[in-house]
Every structure is written in structure tokens, then in C-alpha cells.
Design an enzyme around this catalytic site. Structure first.
Site, short mmCIF file in Angstrom:
data_model
loop_
_atom_site.label_atom_id
_atom_site.label_comp_id
_atom_site.label_asym_id
_atom_site.label_seq_id
_atom_site.Cartn_x
_atom_site.Cartn_y
_atom_site.Cartn_z
N ALA A 150 42.29 62.49 -56.50
CA ALA A 150 43.09 62.24 -55.30
C ALA A 150 44.11 61.18 -55.66
CB ALA A 150 42.18 61.77 -54.17
N GLY A 152 38.83 63.93 -57.33
CA GLY A 152 39.11 65.06 -56.44
C GLY A 152 39.49 66.32 -57.21
N GLU A 191 36.34 67.83 -58.10
CA GLU A 191 35.73 68.35 -56.87
C GLU A 191 36.34 69.69 -56.47
OE1 GLU A 191 34.24 64.98 -54.08
OE2 GLU A 191 36.12 64.28 -54.94
N GLU A 216 35.04 57.88 -59.33
CA GLU A 216 35.27 57.15 -58.07
C GLU A 216 34.53 55.82 -57.99
OE1 GLU A 216 34.83 60.42 -58.26
OE2 GLU A 216 36.06 61.48 -56.79
N1 CO8 Z 1 46.70 59.34 -58.45
C1 CO8 Z 1 48.00 58.99 -58.48
N2 CO8 Z 1 48.71 58.92 -59.62
C2 CO8 Z 1 48.06 59.23 -60.76
C3 CO8 Z 1 46.70 59.61 -60.78
C4 CO8 Z 1 46.02 59.67 -59.55
N3 CO8 Z 1 44.74 60.05 -59.45
N4 CO8 Z 1 46.35 59.84 -62.07
C5 CO8 Z 1 47.44 59.62 -62.80
N5 CO8 Z 1 48.46 59.24 -62.02
C6 CO8 Z 1 49.83 58.86 -62.42
C7 CO8 Z 1 49.82 57.53 -63.14
O1 CO8 Z 1 49.82 56.47 -62.23
C8 CO8 Z 1 51.10 57.63 -63.97
O2 CO8 Z 1 52.17 57.34 -63.13
P1 CO8 Z 1 53.45 56.52 -63.70
O3 CO8 Z 1 54.04 57.41 -64.77
O4 CO8 Z 1 54.33 56.37 -62.50
O5 CO8 Z 1 52.92 55.25 -64.25
C9 CO8 Z 1 51.16 59.11 -64.32
O6 CO8 Z 1 50.30 59.78 -63.39
C10 CO8 Z 1 50.64 59.40 -65.69
O7 CO8 Z 1 49.36 58.81 -65.82
P2 CO8 Z 1 48.91 57.95 -67.09
O8 CO8 Z 1 50.07 57.19 -67.64
O9 CO8 Z 1 47.72 57.15 -66.69
O10 CO8 Z 1 48.54 59.13 -68.08
P3 CO8 Z 1 47.48 59.13 -69.25
O11 CO8 Z 1 47.67 60.42 -69.95
O12 CO8 Z 1 47.55 57.88 -70.04
O13 CO8 Z 1 46.05 59.13 -68.50
C11 CO8 Z 1 44.44 59.84 -66.87
C12 CO8 Z 1 45.67 60.23 -67.72
C13 CO8 Z 1 43.23 59.57 -67.79
C14 CO8 Z 1 44.17 61.05 -66.00
C15 CO8 Z 1 44.73 58.59 -66.05
O14 CO8 Z 1 45.98 58.76 -65.38
C16 CO8 Z 1 43.70 58.29 -65.01
O15 CO8 Z 1 42.67 57.72 -65.33
N6 CO8 Z 1 43.96 58.65 -63.72
C17 CO8 Z 1 43.08 58.37 -62.62
C18 CO8 Z 1 41.85 59.23 -62.65
C19 CO8 Z 1 40.92 58.89 -61.52
O16 CO8 Z 1 40.36 57.82 -61.44
N7 CO8 Z 1 40.73 59.83 -60.58
C20 CO8 Z 1 39.88 59.66 -59.43
C21 CO8 Z 1 40.70 59.26 -58.26
S1 CO8 Z 1 39.71 58.90 -56.84
C22 CO8 Z 1 39.40 60.38 -56.16
O17 CO8 Z 1 39.76 61.41 -56.65
C23 CO8 Z 1 38.63 60.34 -54.90
C24 CO8 Z 1 38.44 61.75 -54.26
C25 CO8 Z 1 37.82 61.62 -52.93
C26 CO8 Z 1 38.82 61.05 -51.94
C27 CO8 Z 1 38.21 60.71 -50.65
C28 CO8 Z 1 39.28 60.30 -49.65
C29 CO8 Z 1 39.16 58.92 -49.16
#
Ligand code: CO8
Length: 253
Positions: free
Chosen positions: A65, A110, A113, A133
Site C-alpha cells: 500500500a 498490500g 495481499e 507491515e
Molecule cells: N508506497 C509508496 N511508495 C513506494 C512504496 C510504497 N509501498 N514502495 C516504493 N515506493 C517508492 C519509493 O518511495 C521510491 O520513490 P522515490 O523514487 O520518489 O524516492 C520509489 O518507489 C522507488 O523505490 P526504492 O527507491 O525504494 O526502490 P528499491 O528498488 O531500492 O526498493 C523496495 C524497492 C524494496 C520495494 C522498497 O521500495 C520498499 O521496501 N518499499 C516498501 C515496501 C513495504 O514496506 N511495503 C508494505 C507497505 S504497508 C502495506 O502494504 C500495508 C497494507 C495494508 C494497509 C492497511 C490500510 C491502513
């Protein structure tokens, strides 16, 4: 649509999550668009199978998400967002057609999920799965706790959710989280091959089997099973078998 592409390839509806700059992260808009697509294709006769994947440019299935959108959410906003996600993924899960998650890259939070809401998960070798999460101070909120436990059992699900650890494609296949994993070169072809396979089988048979499996109750299974004996496809399929012929076409009637 702004965040998802929908294409039709023969009997296959291909849904591509498309927010490449955010690694295809799921925001409110995407959830609404996913709902709209589900409403449109559910039970549509010329759609025999659905494939969900992430845009190649996004280098992910979906990285979760949208964390930027969630950071400052109030309790009410988080509640509404989680509810919307649950409803959208429930619609994916309840589609009458079989749904394949073609996981190409990160399927985190998400994103994982959503893959769990699909019937079958196929990964390419670069896929990474995880529910991180709890490492962000929250927990899975789009149905992941329930679906992961059902898929791989409580103990393994608890470990993944409580630690937030990530699994590579091979590990995910080993624990039953994905059905199969393929090298990058073969991945797309194998996904489409599987989808074609599903397209060729009796759509009402698949629909009822799916409904029955989701209900976990034998009465329902019995009812859905018997219902298929009112269809031409049952007659066609069994007649062909008994004549040692191949059923050329299931019409969905
Ligand atoms: N949300 C928003 N932006 C994201 C997300 C995300 N989940 N993941 C990546 N991005 C963005 C980064 O911020 C970055 O943006 P920018 O270029 O502006 O800096 C761009 O995408 C590229 O990301 P990275 O530079 O980090 O790319 P990498 O290749 O180095 O890494 C990863 C890729 C490993 C996927 C890394 O981006 C990461 O760890 N992302 C987050 C993963 C995560 O923690 N996901 C779980 C999120 S929580 C969730 O899903 C809850 C679901 C239930 C919700 C319930 C509602 C309340």
C-alpha cells in the site's frame, strides 16, 4: 484509467498495476479502479481467465500500500482505506473466473495481499514476497492475515507476519506460497500457457469448484456439483470422454 491497464488477449483479461514511479504501490485510486474492473469482467462470457501482474517499468508486482499516502492517516482514514482494500481484494477473490497472480518482482505488504486474493500464484525468479507491515508499525490490513494462514498454515504465516521477513521466489514456492517459479525468459510464456489451459476448461465447472472451495462446506460443494448437471458443458465433456474424444470447446452454458 490512471493506475491500472486492462487488456484482453483472447479469453484472458490482463490486469496490469501501473504506478511505475512508486513500484506499483497501491493507493485509493488503484483500489477503486480495481473494483471497477472486477465489476466489468465478473462472469463476462468472453473472459475465461484473469491474470494480474505489475508493470515492467515499476520493477514490481506491487510494493505494498502507498506508504506516503498512509503516513499521516487518522484512525478513521486508515479504517476506511483498509476497508476499501479488503472490499476490492474480496471482489478479486470472488471473480467467477480463475485468477492468476503473475508476480514479477516485489510483492510486499498490500501487494502480497493482492497476490493472496488470487487463486494461483506464479512467480518469476526475481520475485520477492513479504508482509513487512510490522516493521512499519502496522499489520497487514487487506485480508493478508486470514489468507496467508489459510494458504501456508498458522505457524509459517505467523513467522512471516511477525518478523516481516522477505522470501525469494524459490523459498516462496517451497512453502506453498506460490505454485511455481520460472526464470525470466520463460515466465510470461508459462503464465500465458497456464491461462490458456484454464480458458479451455469448462467455465461453469471452474466457477462452481471455486465457489465450493471458498465455502469449506460439503453441502455447498454438493449443491454446486449437482448444479453442473444442468449444463450443456457437463453433457459435452462427459460424452466426449466416454467416446474417447477430446472436448473441443466448452461454451459456458
Ligand atoms: N508506497 C509508496 N511508495 C513506494 C512504496 C510504497 N509501498 N514502495 C516504493 N515506493 C517508492 C519509493 O518511495 C521510491 O520513490 P522515490 O523514487 O520518489 O524516492 C520509489 O518507489 C522507488 O523505490 P526504492 O527507491 O525504494 O526502490 P528499491 O528498488 O531500492 O526498493 C523496495 C524497492 C524494496 C520495494 C522498497 O521500495 C520498499 O521496501 N518499499 C516498501 C515496501 C513495504 O514496506 N511495503 C508494505 C507497505 S504497508 C502495506 O502494504 C500495508 C497494507 C495494508 C494497509 C492497511 C490500510 C491502513
Amino acid at each position: 484509467m490512471e493506475t491500472i491497464r486492462l487488456e484482453k488477449k483472447g479469453g484472458i483479461a490482463l490486469i496490469t498495476l501501473d504506478r511505475p514511479k512508486q513500484r506499483n504501490a497501491i493507493n485509493e485510486r488503484m483500489l477503486h479502479e480495481l473494483q471497477e474492473i472486477c465489476r466489468k469482467i465478473n462472469g463476462q462470457k468472453d473472459v475465461r481467465c484473469v491474470v494480474v501482474t505489475g508493470s515492467k517499468e515499476g520493477k514490481a508486482f506491487a510494493a505494498g500500500a502507498d506508504i506516503a499516502a498512509m503516513e499521516n492517516m487518522t484512525y478513521q482514514q486508515a479504517n476506511a482505506f483498509a476497508r476499501l482494500g479488503c472490499e476490492a481484494f474480496h471482489m478479486v477473490e470472488q471473480l467467477e473466473q480463475p485468477v492468476i497472480a503473475a508476480v514479477n518482482g516485489y510483492a510486499l505488504g498490500g501487494g502480497m495481499e493482492l497476490a493472496l486474493a488470487c487463486d494461483i500464484r506464479i512467480a518469476d525468479e526475481s520475485a520477492v514476497f513479504g508482509l513487512p507491515e510490522t516493521t512499519l508499525g502496522v499489520m497487514p490490513g487487506f485480508g493478508g492475515t486470514v489468507r496467508l494462514k489459510e494458504l501456508i498454515g498458522y505457524g509459517r504465516a505467523a513467522e512471516l507476519i511477525f518478523t516481516g521477513k522477505k522470501l525469494g521466489a524459490q523459498e516462496a514456492a517451497a512453502c506453498g506460497l506460490v505454485n511455481a517459479c520460472f526464470g525470466k525468459d520463460a515466465f510470461e510464456e508459462r503464465v500465458m500457457e497456464l491461462a490458456q489451459n484454464l480458458c479451455a476448461n469448462a467455465p461453469l465447472g471452474i466457477r462452481n469448484a471455486k465457489k465450493s472451495m471458498k465455502r469449506h462446506d460439503y453441502e455447498t460443494e454438493n449443491m454446486y456439483f449437482a448444479q453442473l448437471f444442468l449444463t450443456n458443458d457437463q453433457k459435452r465433456g462427459m460424452r466426449s470422454f466416454n467416446r474417447k474424444e477430446k472436448t473441443e470447446y466448452f461454451s459456458g452454458e
